[in-house]
Enzyme design. Structure first.
Site, PDB file in Angstrom:
ATOM      1  CE  LYS A   1      29.664  18.602 -46.887  1.00 20.28           C
ATOM      2  NZ  LYS A   1      28.588  18.578 -45.891  1.00 20.28           N
TER       3      LYS A   1
ATOM      4  NE  ARG B   1      39.452  16.878 -48.314  1.00 17.40           N
ATOM      5  CZ  ARG B   1      40.405  17.492 -47.601  1.00 17.40           C
ATOM      6  NH1 ARG B   1      41.491  16.829 -47.250  1.00 17.40           N
ATOM      7  NH2 ARG B   1      40.253  18.736 -47.218  1.00 17.40           N
TER       8      ARG B   1
ATOM      9  CB  SER C   1      43.906  34.413 -54.114  1.00 15.14           C
ATOM     10  OG  SER C   1      44.415  35.194 -53.054  1.00 15.14           O
ATOM     11  CB  SER C   2      43.846  39.927 -54.011  1.00 13.18           C
ATOM     12  OG  SER C   2      43.990  39.607 -52.635  1.00 13.18           O
ATOM     13  CB  CYS C   3      47.997  36.287 -52.722  1.00  9.30           C
ATOM     14  SG  CYS C   3      47.693  34.625 -53.356  1.00  9.30           S
TER      15      CYS C   3
ATOM     16  CE1 TYR D   1      45.509  29.278 -52.203  1.00 15.55           C
ATOM     17  CE2 TYR D   1      45.776  31.662 -52.227  1.00 15.55           C
ATOM     18  CZ  TYR D   1      44.969  30.550 -52.261  1.00 15.55           C
ATOM     19  OH  TYR D   1      43.598  30.699 -52.362  1.00 15.55           O
TER      20      TYR D   1
ATOM     21  CE  LYS E   1      43.492  29.608 -55.476  1.00 17.60           C
ATOM     22  NZ  LYS E   1      42.273  28.840 -55.852  1.00 17.60           N
TER      23      LYS E   1
ATOM     24  N   PRO F   1      39.195  37.391 -56.152  1.00 18.77           N
ATOM     25  CG  PRO F   1      38.589  35.732 -54.627  1.00 18.77           C
ATOM     26  CD  PRO F   1      39.088  35.932 -56.034  1.00 18.77           C
TER      27      PRO F   1
ATOM     28  CG  HIS G   1      42.509  33.639 -44.746  1.00 17.35           C
ATOM     29  ND1 HIS G   1      41.701  32.739 -45.400  1.00 17.35           N
ATOM     30  CD2 HIS G   1      43.664  33.695 -45.469  1.00 17.35           C
ATOM     31  CE1 HIS G   1      42.331  32.279 -46.482  1.00 17.35           C
ATOM     32  NE2 HIS G   1      43.513  32.840 -46.535  1.00 17.35           N
TER      33      HIS G   1
END
Length: 328
Positions: A13, A37, A108-110, A137, A141, A164, A180
């Protein structure tokens, strides 16, 4: 991967998951399994394991996550680390228990240190301190990557990870507080245009540089990487660092992004940057040489992608503005 496999897309979703489902269908995959969910609580270990036991799943795209921008990460750190950890642990372990051999985890790139070398190579992982504003976060990841690596190393599973850069596009979260930067700016500048506001105040100095990838490009990259033979994938990864960066290889300042979105939206007022608010990392540009070596390259320009996203936003205003706390 073959077209008759049963493929479970977790998080269908959300922005990324919905794009993956669309790409799978366009590519001719016929057995795509999804659950809302309400139908399956991914945070409940027993429910997830029962679901995997009941279904003959061949491959998994793990796009389910709790996501948000700087403000959401600052306000809800416990939710960001807990929910992401438990979702990825439940799905990856259940996949292993039911002998699912192929899985793609979306990170994630973080995950990379705040002061990583630029452009950021995959080898920069765990080589420095994380950006404080999204550390919980990022840690979740990183744990997902290491889960995939560990099951691959110990049990010979073909569990892959893609990291990404900043994603945007249709089905994004346009909530004014929890989104974001791209959807947040589209929403705020659209509202400012409607109300004829003379100025819009934007968090931070506008100087940080970010890389942005349209979600349709991301979905295409996911399919490309999952369809690679195992030998080709492993040949382009470090034995102890099996994740792959996915991005455009091009970045811009937040100010340049805001000015471009203002043109796309048609807002002609002033953009004011509030330097008292946090900027986040000064720059985040991924080294995408590995994914290009594997035969994939982004094809959607930032301006074209923003125009596509704004069209979707206008066509889905009621839905877009109520997408708050959700899982991708």
């Amino acid at each position: 991967m073959h077209k008759e496999q049963c493929i479970f897309v977790a998080g269908h979703k959300g922005m990324v998951g919905s794009a993956i489902v669309q790409s799978l269908r366009s590519a001719g995959y016929k057995k795509i399994l999804t659950r809302t969910r309400a139908e399956l609580n991914l945070a409940n270990q027993a429910d997830v394991e029962a679901f995997f036991s009941d279904e003959a799943i061949d491959a998994v795209y793990l796009a389910a996550a709790k996501v948000g921008g700087i403000q959401a990460n600052n306000n809800y750190p416990a939710e960001f680390i807990y929910q992401n950890l438990i979702i990825e642990c439940n799905i990856i372990h259940a996949a292993h228990l039911t002998n699912v051999q192929q899985l793609l985890f979306l990170g994630s790139s973080c995950i990379y240190p705040r002061c990583a070398p630029l452009p950021i190579p995959e080898q920069a992982l765990l080589q420095g301190r994380l950006e404080p504003t999204n550390e919980p976060y990022a840690i979740a990841k990183i744990a997902g990557i290491k889960l995939c690596e560990s099951y691959a190393r110990q049990y010979r599973r073909d569990y892959r990870s893609v990291m990404p850069t900043n994603l945007y596009g249709p089905n994004d979260n346009f909530h004014p507080e929890n989104s974001h930067v791209v959807p947040a700016l589209i929403h705020r500048l659209h509202e400012a245009k409607k109300s004829r506001a003379p100025e819009v105040v934007i968090w931070g100095t506008g100087k940080p540089m970010r890389e942005f990838l349209h979600v349709d490009d991301m979905a295409a990259a996911c399919l490309h990487i999952m369809e690679l033979k195992r030998e080709a994938y492993k040949a382009c990864t470090d034995p102890m660092l099996s994740h792959i960066n996915v991005g455009t290889g091009v970045d811009c300042t937040i100010q340049e992004l805001a000015e471009l979105i203002a043109r796309v939206v048609g807002y002609n007022g002033r953009l004011v940057f509030d330097a008292s608010k946090p900027d986040g990392a000064p720059r985040k540009l991924l080294d995408v040489s590995r994914v290009r070596q594997l035969g994939w390259k982004a094809s959607i320009s930032l301006e074209d992608g923003l125009r596509d996203t704004y069209r979707w936003y206008l066509n889905n205003l009621d839905r877009a503005e109520t997408l708050g706390d959700r899982r991708e």
